[in-house]
Design a protein around this motif. Sequence first.
Motif, short mmCIF file in Angstrom:
data_model
loop_
_atom_site.label_atom_id
_atom_site.label_comp_id
_atom_site.label_asym_id
_atom_site.label_seq_id
_atom_site.Cartn_x
_atom_site.Cartn_y
_atom_site.Cartn_z
N LEU A 15 0.86 -1.18 0.00
CA LEU A 15 0.00 0.00 0.00
C LEU A 15 0.89 1.23 0.00
CD1 LEU A 15 -2.94 1.15 0.37
CD2 LEU A 15 -2.42 1.23 2.81
N ILE A 16 0.66 2.13 -0.94
CA ILE A 16 1.41 3.39 -1.02
C ILE A 16 0.48 4.54 -0.68
CG2 ILE A 16 2.67 4.95 -2.55
CD1 ILE A 16 3.51 2.58 -4.20
N GLU A 17 0.96 5.46 0.16
CA GLU A 17 0.20 6.67 0.48
C GLU A 17 0.96 7.88 -0.03
OE1 GLU A 17 -0.69 6.78 4.64
OE2 GLU A 17 -2.37 5.38 4.44
N VAL A 18 0.24 8.79 -0.68
CA VAL A 18 0.86 10.00 -1.21
C VAL A 18 0.05 11.22 -0.78
CG1 VAL A 18 2.06 8.98 -3.18
CG2 VAL A 18 -0.34 9.55 -3.38
N LEU A 19 0.75 12.28 -0.41
CA LEU A 19 0.12 13.52 0.04
C LEU A 19 0.23 14.56 -1.06
CD1 LEU A 19 -1.16 15.02 2.50
CD2 LEU A 19 1.17 15.76 3.08
N VAL A 20 -0.88 15.20 -1.39
CA VAL A 20 -0.90 16.20 -2.46
C VAL A 20 -0.32 17.51 -1.93
CG1 VAL A 20 -2.34 17.50 -4.06
CG2 VAL A 20 -2.93 15.12 -3.49
N PRO A 21 0.77 18.01 -2.53
CA PRO A 21 1.32 19.31 -2.11
C PRO A 21 0.47 20.46 -2.63
CG PRO A 21 2.55 18.46 -3.98
CD PRO A 21 1.55 17.40 -3.61
N THR A 55 -7.75 5.27 -3.39
CA THR A 55 -8.81 5.71 -2.47
C THR A 55 -8.44 7.02 -1.81
OG1 THR A 55 -7.85 4.42 -0.64
CG2 THR A 55 -9.53 3.33 -2.00
N LEU A 56 -9.50 7.74 -1.40
CA LEU A 56 -9.36 8.99 -0.65
C LEU A 56 -10.34 8.89 0.51
CD1 LEU A 56 -8.29 11.91 -0.36
CD2 LEU A 56 -10.20 12.65 -1.81
N ALA A 57 -9.81 8.92 1.73
CA ALA A 57 -10.65 8.76 2.92
C ALA A 57 -11.45 7.46 2.83
CB ALA A 57 -11.56 9.96 3.11
N ILE A 61 -11.71 6.30 -5.70
CA ILE A 61 -11.86 7.33 -6.72
C ILE A 61 -11.62 6.66 -8.07
CG2 ILE A 61 -11.06 9.57 -7.55
CD1 ILE A 61 -12.26 9.63 -4.74
N ARG A 62 -12.68 6.56 -8.87
CA ARG A 62 -12.59 5.78 -10.10
C ARG A 62 -12.51 6.64 -11.36
NH1 ARG A 62 -13.79 0.32 -9.26
NH2 ARG A 62 -14.56 -0.16 -7.16
N GLU A 63 -12.47 7.97 -11.19
CA GLU A 63 -12.38 8.86 -12.34
C GLU A 63 -10.96 9.40 -12.48
OE1 GLU A 63 -14.50 9.48 -14.67
OE2 GLU A 63 -16.06 8.21 -13.78
N PRO A 64 -10.26 9.02 -13.55
CA PRO A 64 -8.90 9.54 -13.74
C PRO A 64 -8.85 11.06 -13.79
CG PRO A 64 -9.30 7.69 -15.19
CD PRO A 64 -10.62 8.06 -14.60
N SER A 65 -9.97 11.70 -14.21
CA SER A 65 -9.99 13.16 -14.35
C SER A 65 -10.32 13.88 -13.04
CB SER A 65 -11.01 13.55 -15.42
OG SER A 65 -12.32 13.11 -15.05
N HIS A 66 -10.46 13.13 -11.95
CA HIS A 66 -10.78 13.73 -10.65
C HIS A 66 -9.77 14.83 -10.33
CE1 HIS A 66 -12.00 13.85 -6.39
NE2 HIS A 66 -10.70 13.94 -6.14
N ARG A 67 -10.27 16.01 -9.92
CA ARG A 67 -9.39 17.13 -9.59
C ARG A 67 -8.98 17.04 -8.13
NH1 ARG A 67 -7.40 19.30 -14.28
NH2 ARG A 67 -9.05 19.13 -15.86
N ILE A 68 -7.69 17.12 -7.89
CA ILE A 68 -7.17 16.90 -6.54
C ILE A 68 -7.07 18.21 -5.78
CG2 ILE A 68 -5.92 14.83 -7.23
CD1 ILE A 68 -3.38 16.45 -7.39
N ALA A 69 -7.11 18.07 -4.46
CA ALA A 69 -7.04 19.24 -3.57
C ALA A 69 -5.77 19.17 -2.74
CB ALA A 69 -8.26 19.28 -2.66
N ALA A 72 -4.77 16.57 0.32
CA ALA A 72 -5.48 15.28 0.22
C ALA A 72 -4.46 14.14 0.28
CB ALA A 72 -6.27 15.21 -1.08
N ARG A 73 -4.83 13.08 0.99
CA ARG A 73 -3.94 11.92 1.11
C ARG A 73 -4.58 10.73 0.39
NH1 ARG A 73 0.28 10.75 4.41
NH2 ARG A 73 -0.13 12.61 5.67
N PHE A 74 -3.95 10.32 -0.69
CA PHE A 74 -4.46 9.19 -1.48
C PHE A 74 -3.70 7.91 -1.10
CE2 PHE A 74 -5.70 12.81 -4.08
CZ PHE A 74 -6.97 12.45 -4.52
N ALA A 75 -4.44 6.83 -1.08
CA ALA A 75 -3.84 5.51 -0.83
C ALA A 75 -3.98 4.69 -2.10
CB ALA A 75 -4.52 4.81 0.33
N ILE A 76 -2.89 4.08 -2.53
CA ILE A 76 -2.89 3.25 -3.73
C ILE A 76 -2.53 1.83 -3.32
CG2 ILE A 76 -1.96 2.90 -6.04
CD1 ILE A 76 -1.31 6.20 -4.38
N THR A 77 -3.45 0.91 -3.54
CA THR A 77 -3.20 -0.49 -3.23
C THR A 77 -2.70 -1.18 -4.48
OG1 THR A 77 -4.99 -0.49 -1.60
CG2 THR A 77 -4.22 -2.64 -2.37
N MET A 78 -1.45 -1.56 -4.45
CA MET A 78 -0.86 -2.20 -5.60
C MET A 78 -1.30 -3.66 -5.66
SD MET A 78 0.73 0.11 -7.10
CE MET A 78 1.42 1.74 -6.78
#
Length: 344
Positions: A15-21, A55-57, A61-69, A72-78
């Motif tokens: 699981l990777i977590e990334v924080l949006v700057p 995922t977010l919270a 999130i299934r839309e690639p065009s989702h606009r990020i804030a 926001a902390r996204f989790a990516i399950t590889m």
Amino acid sequence: MKASGGPDSEENGELIEVLVPGEAAGQRLDQWLAGALEGFSRSRVQALIKAGAVTLADAAIREPSHRIAAGARFAITMPEPEDPEPKGEAIPLDVLYEDAEIIVVNKPAGLVVHPGAGNWTGTLVNALIQHCGESLSGIGGVRRPGIVHRLDKDTSGVMVVAKTDQAHRALSEAFADHGRTGDLKRAYEALVWGAPQRNSGTVDAPLGRARDRVLRAVVTQEREDARHAVTHFAVLERFPAGGEALASLLECRLETGRTHQIRVHMAHIGHPVIGDPDYGKAFRTKANRLPEPFRSAVAAFPRQALHARLLEFRHPSTHMRMRFEAPMPPDMAEIARQFRALED
């Protein structure tokens, strides 16, 4: 900044977590992740998003065009990596016999039997798929079609492969029984250090895992992983040097078929297979007693000197007894020839 993990995390199913700057606010999710995750293309990121892996919270999130804030902390399950389905490859086969139900081959040393970690291509299975097309039995699964028994990568010799499910079942039963109640016979030639005192004998010693998860060792019967293992041997030739047998050629017949059985059993009785990188390391100095250039040739022998010479079984449908033999390969034959020359 690139997120840590990248491709290695994908391999491990992490699981990777990334924080949006702050400066990334308003960007598309797929565009930003492709830049934040090292080693991932935008199309790969889009596939992960559409699969619900981002995922977010805790919400996908299934839309690639989702606009990020910002913040926001996204989790990516590889996802766990999937084993690639083997494809046919134009690898030469030494076919000893073939009909609609079975194919018998003389496997060369250095050829892995079926795909696995570190060897997804260039295997006997890849060669068989190319040669047999879709006729191989599917019982063994996509990575082991038709395979009813194996030889180590660096062991050469006779193998039978099933081309139909019926043949696969019949041959599998024969190999599982190890010939105790049927007609299966397997004989190997092994060049070993030293020579047993008796001309024939039996090694009856259970095998289990060694400290290395791949290797095997003789263990006590009480061990949970102990597996019954019996090898019969006969001395075919003794190669003297200075009045004692420096090496010998043995015939080994299997009563059971455990991983590395002959190699472990021969090392257990003090006569490891020449060239064995795993069970014969302690005997490498034996080569120092040989004259050059033979000494260097034996020291550099790149594999265990073990060859599956004979395979005998009943045909799965005709029930005719079939016997196949493959001569000792040139590399082993040359070592044996030079040992014989020491006697002259």
